[in-house]
Design a protein around this motif. Structure first.
Motif, short mmCIF file in Angstrom:
data_model
loop_
_atom_site.label_atom_id
_atom_site.label_comp_id
_atom_site.label_asym_id
_atom_site.label_seq_id
_atom_site.Cartn_x
_atom_site.Cartn_y
_atom_site.Cartn_z
N ARG A 56 0.76 -0.97 0.05
CA ARG A 56 -0.10 -0.21 0.05
C ARG A 56 0.92 1.27 0.14
O ARG A 56 0.66 2.05 -0.74
N LEU A 58 1.27 4.23 -2.92
CA LEU A 58 0.80 5.65 -2.53
C LEU A 58 2.01 6.60 -2.61
O LEU A 58 2.16 7.80 -2.45
N GLU A 66 -1.18 14.12 2.23
CA GLU A 66 -2.41 13.25 1.62
C GLU A 66 -2.18 11.78 1.49
O GLU A 66 -2.86 10.99 1.94
N PRO A 67 -1.07 11.22 0.94
CA PRO A 67 -0.74 9.84 0.95
C PRO A 67 -0.58 9.36 2.39
O PRO A 67 -1.02 8.33 2.51
N CYS A 68 0.18 10.07 3.17
CA CYS A 68 0.46 9.36 4.54
C CYS A 68 -1.19 9.21 5.22
O CYS A 68 -1.09 8.17 5.86
N ARG A 97 -3.99 8.70 3.67
CA ARG A 97 -4.52 7.70 3.11
C ARG A 97 -4.03 6.20 3.80
O ARG A 97 -4.79 5.38 3.80
N LEU A 98 -2.61 6.27 4.02
CA LEU A 98 -2.19 5.05 4.34
C LEU A 98 -2.79 4.63 5.81
O LEU A 98 -3.17 3.74 6.06
N GLU A 119 -5.55 5.69 6.99
CA GLU A 119 -7.01 5.28 6.87
C GLU A 119 -7.14 3.98 6.37
O GLU A 119 -7.85 3.10 6.85
N LEU A 120 -6.04 3.55 5.51
CA LEU A 120 -6.27 1.99 5.31
C LEU A 120 -5.76 1.10 6.19
O LEU A 120 -6.24 0.14 6.30
#
Length: 91
Positions: free
Chosen positions: A26, A30, A53-55, A57-58, A60-61
């Motif tokens: 993941r 990202l 934002e990518p951090c 999102r991680l 969140e995952l």
């Protein structure tokens, strides 16, 4: 764009179930750098650097319930990126 560092401690049944491999996949999708490693107390520590934002999102995952094993909780800490990691590895 400002780079950030996300450090997340994931607790639950997260060791021996492919969780670090899944996290690495993941993070690479990202565009993040860093690592995921098992800790002695049964958690997995995830350190990821990149854009905010990518951090996010991680994170969140990691909390999303679609991970290997079972995540019971995630505690995170945000800080400035140190820029020392190349790629994303399982430790």
């Amino acid at each position: 764009m400002t780079e950030v560092r996300l450090t997340a401690w994931v607790r639950g049944r997260v060791q021996g179930v492919g969780f670090r491999w899944w996290t690495r996949a993941r993070a690479l999708e990202l565009g993040l750098t860093g690592w995921a490693r098992n800790t002695a107390d049964g958690r997995v520590e995830v350190v990821a650097e990149g854009g905010g934002e990518p951090c996010a999102r991680l994170l969140e995952l990691l909390r999303g319930g679609d991970t290997p094993g079972r995540v019971d909780g995630v505690v995170e800490r945000w800080s400035e990126a140190k820029g020392k990691a190349a790629g994303f590895v399982e430790r």
